[in-house]
Design a protein around this motif. Structure first.
Motif, PDB file in Angstrom:
ATOM      1  N   LEU A 332       0.815  -1.215   0.000  1.00  0.00           N
ATOM      2  CA  LEU A 332       0.000   0.000   0.000  1.00  0.00           C
ATOM      3  C   LEU A 332       0.849   1.266   0.000  1.00  0.00           C
ATOM      4  N   ARG A 333       2.146   1.124   0.245  1.00  0.00           N
ATOM      5  CA  ARG A 333       3.028   2.285   0.103  1.00  0.00           C
ATOM      6  C   ARG A 333       3.173   2.694  -1.360  1.00  0.00           C
ATOM      7  N   CYS A 334       2.802   1.763  -2.252  1.00  0.00           N
ATOM      8  CA  CYS A 334       2.790   2.028  -3.704  1.00  0.00           C
ATOM      9  C   CYS A 334       4.167   2.419  -4.230  1.00  0.00           C
ATOM     10  N   LEU A 382      -0.122  -8.163  -7.557  1.00  0.00           N
ATOM     11  CA  LEU A 382       0.045  -6.743  -7.243  1.00  0.00           C
ATOM     12  C   LEU A 382       1.523  -6.406  -7.050  1.00  0.00           C
ATOM     13  N   TYR A 383       2.259  -7.325  -6.419  1.00  0.00           N
ATOM     14  CA  TYR A 383       3.698  -7.110  -6.263  1.00  0.00           C
ATOM     15  C   TYR A 383       4.372  -7.035  -7.631  1.00  0.00           C
ATOM     16  N   ASP A 599     -10.402  -2.080  -2.921  1.00  0.00           N
ATOM     17  CA  ASP A 599      -9.948  -0.683  -2.910  1.00  0.00           C
ATOM     18  C   ASP A 599      -8.426  -0.603  -2.868  1.00  0.00           C
ATOM     19  N   ASP A 600      -7.823  -1.471  -2.066  1.00  0.00           N
ATOM     20  CA  ASP A 600      -6.356  -1.497  -2.008  1.00  0.00           C
ATOM     21  C   ASP A 600      -5.769  -1.867  -3.367  1.00  0.00           C
ATOM     22  N   ALA A 601      -6.369  -2.870  -4.005  1.00  0.00           N
ATOM     23  CA  ALA A 601      -5.860  -3.318  -5.303  1.00  0.00           C
ATOM     24  C   ALA A 601      -5.950  -2.199  -6.338  1.00  0.00           C
ATOM     25  N   THR A 606      -3.355   1.566  -9.837  1.00  0.00           N
ATOM     26  CA  THR A 606      -3.272   2.922 -10.393  1.00  0.00           C
ATOM     27  C   THR A 606      -1.841   3.445 -10.289  1.00  0.00           C
ATOM     28  N   ALA A 607      -1.215   3.203  -9.136  1.00  0.00           N
ATOM     29  CA  ALA A 607       0.185   3.602  -8.976  1.00  0.00           C
ATOM     30  C   ALA A 607       1.089   2.796  -9.904  1.00  0.00           C
TER      31      ALA A 607
END
Length: 713
Positions: A332-334, A382-383, A599-601, A606-607
């Protein structure tokens, strides 16, 4: 009994008989021990060793360097990131406690005022008793009972003198309060009055409050847990049938001292089973051991000791370590990630971080529905998405919303099986797998031609993968509900063949797979079913969340997992996102995966898209490229591979020729699949004789007739 010591002058005493009778002397200490323990006693509070040893061997050795020295500076304070982490943790706990008590401060004030009033009366009673010297009453009464008037008079004079000077002290105290109080009220600043009032109320409330009625409620409560000691462990193992306390060579022994584990969340000890007993037997008796320890089975963990098959480490958690989640994902630090480094996956049962390598591996994730399988696979995706140099392919056979946002970054993506404006998802999957296979084959050829100083071991390196001139980025393919692609009819034959080829060959070329399914037992029949099993069994890393039985657990974790004590069917239904990870390291931990909801995903993806746009690595469907499959004219292709003068060709010949001449479209075509496609146009499957052998095939005239009918239509 030995005769009494004779008179030395008695020459008739029989010394030989006396010395012979010494063997009958009773050792009182030994006799008391036998009488206390008894041969048939089953009490386990016994000495574990014949002779006590100094110290003991810890189960987990203390952290030390190569020289065997414990670091001078603790690990938690050895680096700036660790220091920041510890400071953040301390401040977080301090802030929580401040907020907790600030919200309850009005209640504390009311309780303190009430108990302060009670404290006034209690303090007054204590001082009156002190003034009246009530502790001497028993002495004077004792002298009166003994009819000792002299002593009574002496005590009476002493008590009168003591009461006088104590009265003076109390009078001075009253005058100080009566006179000093108003003076302080008039002359002292408000803050001094507040401090004095707070101190007085606190002191009086402390005196007035009963011991079992605290005013301030603790913000954090130390958990209660069952204490485990060697006696309880022996009881549990003997009750589980892993030994016997009285039979020779059947006793349980300890390979280390009982100790708290480094995380402070449980107790652990090294157990040596009797000779002939094995680690597998201990694993199967895990439930009985938990019962003997009087804890839940989810608190008992048995770990193999590779030095001996009868030795293992028993760890008993204070409370269920799997009931608490691992928390939100650190992604989540993106921040940009590096797929050449392991991906954060979650926490094991002891709270240690668990990392998973995505490179060079194929990862299989299996579970019952709604146990967190998709979330676990998406966490790894996601990673990979946050590494702008990774090329992603996301294929979801279930069509769930969980993967839709990956269209922001994925080079290829297909969701579900229903037709969309992007085309038929099954066709997109097939085309994507064909393209990946061609890329893998091309990579191997190009890597073999690179100079040794650029490609030392003939393998993809980080420098090659990130250098755009080589065009060989790391590729990761994520397949969710992949069993759906094995049940699509004829097209499944080619998809299955491609998947089996890629899962075996692609990882070494820098193309990894993460595949999730709720049907690890397989689907379909015949060749496709065999290919499903081959595809499933060629994954190096396995992650199994809760399954319905140990047999299904073994299908996900791999053969032999159950005999090693790993059974995901024992996980509770309430454990969401909790599974057994096998093959990622030497250990096989039970992992609580990090949480990344929808929402996290979306925030992370987006980042990730912004990172790819900045690096210029956005490709494929995410970049808006049209990747629709080029439709092949099967009849025309088949007609083209039949040589001039041939009246027909066998299906085997047709499939072989198509694969050689048009590998981009027919590389994995089989005789059965091409036969089905051609027969769909009304072409008969007849015997075609070749080299004296008649096999099924197609006549040239029938193919020409089918082409003619299509043109006429």
């Amino acid at each position: 009994m030995v005769p009494q010591n004779p008179n030395p002058d008695d020459k008739n005493f029989d010394w030989t008989a006396a010395e012979a009778d010494v063997k009958n002397v009773v050792d009182l200490g030994e006799a008391r021990t036998r009488r206390t323990t008894g041969a048939g006693d089953t009490h386990f509070e016994v000495t574990l060793d014949e002779s006590p040893t100094v110290g003991g061997m810890p189960v987990d050795p203390p952290p030390s360097g190569a020289a065997g020295r414990v670091p001078i500076v603790p690990v938690g304070w050895s680096s700036w990131p660790n220091i920041k982490h510890n400071i953040r943790q301390t401040l977080a706990v301090f802030g929580y406690r401040c907020g907790f008590h600030a919200l309850r401060s009005p209640k504390y004030a009311i309780l303190a005022a009430f108990w302060a009033v009670v404290g006034v009366f209690r303090l007054a009673g204590r001082q009156i008793r002190w003034w009246w010297v009530t502790e001497q009453y028993a002495l004077r009464q004792g002298t009166a009972d003994a009819n000792d008037p002299a002593m009574w008079l002496k005590l009476h004079r002493e008590v009168k003198a003591t009461r006088m000077w104590r009265f003076i002290v109390l009078a001075a105290e009253v005058l100080t309060v009566v006179i000093g109080g108003p003076i302080l009220w008039v002359t002292a600043p408000w803050w001094a009055l507040a401090l004095v009032a707070t101190a007085v109320v606190t002191f009086l409330a402390h005196i007035g409050r009963p011991d079992d009625r605290p005013i301030i409620t603790p913000a954090t409560v130390a958990g209660r847990f069952r204490r485990v000691n060697p006696d309880i462990i022996l009881r549990a193992y003997y009750a589980a049938g892993l030994g016997h306390p009285d039979k020779p060579h059947q006793q349980i022994s300890f390979g280390s001292t009982m100790a708290r584990d480094p995380s402070g969340t449980g107790s652990q000890v090294s157990i040596d089973l009797p000779y002939g007993k094995t680690f597998d037997e201990a694993v199967k008796a895990r439930g009985a051991i938990a019962s003997g320890l009087d804890v839940a089975i989810s608190q008992v963990f048995i770990t193999r000791d590779f030095s001996s098959h009868r030795r293992h480490t028993l760890w008993v958690a204070d409370r269920d370590p799997l009931s608490a989640g691992a928390g939100r994902t650190p992604l989540l630090r993106c921040k940009a990630t590096d797929v050449w480094q392991p991906a954060p996956f979650g926490l094991d049962e002891r709270g240690n971080k668990v990392m998973v390598d995505l490179l060079w591996n194929s990862i299989l994730i299996g579970a019952q529905p709604r146990q967190g399988k998709t979330f676990a696979a998406r966490l790894l995706a996601l990673y990979a998405a946050l590494d702008p140099y990774v090329k992603l392919t996301v294929l979801d056979g279930g069509g769930k919303p969980d993967w839709r946002k990956f269209s922001l970054v994925a080079d290829r993506c297909a969701f579900g099986l229903a037709m969309t404006r992007d085309g038929d998802p099954a066709e997109i999957v097939l085309e994507a797998l064909r393209e990946i296979k061609a890329d893998v084959q091309d990579r191997y050829e190009r890597l073999s031609k690179l100079p040794v100083d650029v490609c030392p071991e003939g393998k993809l390196t980080r420098e090659i993968a990130r250098d755009p001139k080589y065009k060989m980025p790391v590729r990761l393919v994520f397949l969710d509900e992949f069993q759906e692609y094995f049940d699509l009819g004829e097209i499944s034959k080619e998809i299955a063949s491609l998947l089996v080829y890629l899962v075996k060959v692609a990882p070494a070329a820098g193309v990894g797979f993460v595949d999730a399914t709720q049907r690890p037992s397989g689907i379909g029949s015949g060749q496709v079913a065999q290919q499903f099993v081959s595809f499933r069994d060629n994954h190096q890393v396995r992650f199994s969340l809760r399954t319905g039985s140990w047999q299904v657990s073994d299908l996900v974790l791999g053969s032999g997992a159950y005999s090693e004590g790993h059974d995901s069917s024992t996980l509770l239904p309430s454990y969401k996102g909790v599974g057994i990870l096998r093959g990622a390291s030497d250990a096989t931990p039970t992992v609580r995966t990090y949480l990344a909801d929808a929402d996290d995903a979306e925030k992370i993806l987006t980042a990730a898209r912004a990172l790819r746009e900045a690096a210029g690595t956005l490709t494929g469907m995410a970049a808006g490229e049209d990747i629709a499959r080029v439709a092949r004219d099967v009849l025309a292709d088949v007609r083209a591979v039949i040589e001039r003068g041939e009246t027909g060709a066998q299906w085997e010949e047709i499939a072989s020729r198509l694969g050689e001449r048009l590998p981009e479209a027919y590389a994995d075509t089989t005789a059965e699949s091409i036969s089905a496609q051609v027969r769909a146009f009304g072409v008969r499957s007849v015997d075609v004789k070749r080299n004296g052998k008649a096999l099924k095939g197609a006549k040239t005239d029938d193919i020409d007739a089918a082409i003619g009918r299509r043109k006429a239509a």
